[in-house]
Design a protein around this motif. Structure first.
Motif, short mmCIF file in Angstrom:
data_model
loop_
_atom_site.label_atom_id
_atom_site.label_comp_id
_atom_site.label_asym_id
_atom_site.label_seq_id
_atom_site.Cartn_x
_atom_site.Cartn_y
_atom_site.Cartn_z
N ARG A 1 -4.60 9.93 7.74
CA ARG A 1 -3.85 8.92 7.00
C ARG A 1 -3.88 7.57 7.73
NH1 ARG A 1 2.29 9.95 5.21
NH2 ARG A 1 2.66 9.38 7.35
N TRP B 1 -8.70 1.06 4.46
CA TRP B 1 -8.19 0.41 3.25
C TRP B 1 -7.90 -1.06 3.51
CZ3 TRP B 1 -3.86 -2.14 1.54
CH2 TRP B 1 -3.73 -2.29 0.17
N GLU C 1 -8.22 9.24 -3.37
CA GLU C 1 -8.14 7.78 -3.33
C GLU C 1 -9.36 7.18 -2.63
OE1 GLU C 1 -5.00 4.31 -1.94
OE2 GLU C 1 -4.31 6.38 -2.06
N GLN D 1 -5.57 4.05 6.46
CA GLN D 1 -4.92 2.73 6.43
C GLN D 1 -5.86 1.66 6.98
OE1 GLN D 1 -1.27 3.80 8.70
NE2 GLN D 1 -0.25 2.46 7.24
N MET E 1 0.84 -1.19 0.00
CA MET E 1 0.00 0.00 0.00
C MET E 1 0.88 1.24 0.00
SD MET E 1 -2.53 1.34 2.98
CE MET E 1 -3.53 2.76 2.66
N GLN E 2 0.63 2.12 -0.94
CA GLN E 2 1.33 3.40 -1.01
C GLN E 2 0.49 4.44 -0.27
OE1 GLN E 2 4.30 3.95 -2.39
NE2 GLN E 2 4.29 6.12 -1.93
N LEU E 3 1.03 4.99 0.82
CA LEU E 3 0.28 5.97 1.61
C LEU E 3 0.21 7.31 0.89
CD1 LEU E 3 1.60 5.33 5.22
CD2 LEU E 3 -0.68 4.89 4.34
N PRO E 4 -0.94 7.95 0.94
CA PRO E 4 -1.07 9.27 0.34
C PRO E 4 -0.16 10.28 1.06
CG PRO E 4 -3.20 8.46 1.13
CD PRO E 4 -2.18 7.48 1.53
N THR E 5 0.34 11.25 0.31
CA THR E 5 1.26 12.23 0.91
C THR E 5 0.58 13.58 1.16
OG1 THR E 5 2.04 12.82 -1.30
CG2 THR E 5 3.34 11.20 -0.07
N ASP F 1 -4.74 13.95 -2.03
CA ASP F 1 -4.49 12.60 -2.54
C ASP F 1 -5.29 11.56 -1.75
OD1 ASP F 1 -2.70 13.64 -4.35
OD2 ASP F 1 -0.91 13.05 -3.23
#
Length: 115
Positions: free
Chosen positions: A103, A110, A13, A107, A1-5, A9
């Motif tokens: 964030r 998600w 997502e 997680q 999983m690519q965390l939003p920055t 974003d």
């Protein structure tokens, strides 16, 4: 999983995966567990969510620091991430912590949706 920055974003997502409402539900659940009486309506606009969360975190830092720490513990925000933030400007700190909270909640949502 690519965390939003960024906040944008993260919201994009969440919208793309139709998980925005679940993000709000998770946020409400953890605020309730932290004994903070703040419930976000499931249809809240992302800009309003950002503003209300930022304002709430700022007030907690200024007036109820123990409750602030308890909230971070319950949400399970990374201690390392919190320590890496500059505490010189409380308003900016509250904004950055708000994003870390969102964030981490993202997680949880998600992972629950994916597995």
């Amino acid at each position: 999983m690519q965390l939003p920055t960024t906040f944008d974003d993260l919201i994009e997502e969440a919208d793309n995966l139709n998980l925005y409402k679940k993000l709000i539900v998770q946020l409400n659940k953890d605020f309730l567990l932290a004994n903070l009486d703040l419930g976000f309506h499931e249809d809240i606009l992302p800009s309003s969510l950002k503003l209300l969360l930022h304002e709430t975190v700022y007030k907690l830092i200024q007036e109820k620091f123990t409750e602030y720490l308890n909230l971070l513990y319950i949400i399970d925000v990374s201690e390392k991430a919190i320590k890496s933030l500059s505490g010189e400007d409380t308003l900016k700190l509250a904004e950055e912590v708000s994003f870390l909270i969102l964030r981490r909640e993202w997680q949880k949502v998600w992972f629950r949706n994916s597995y």
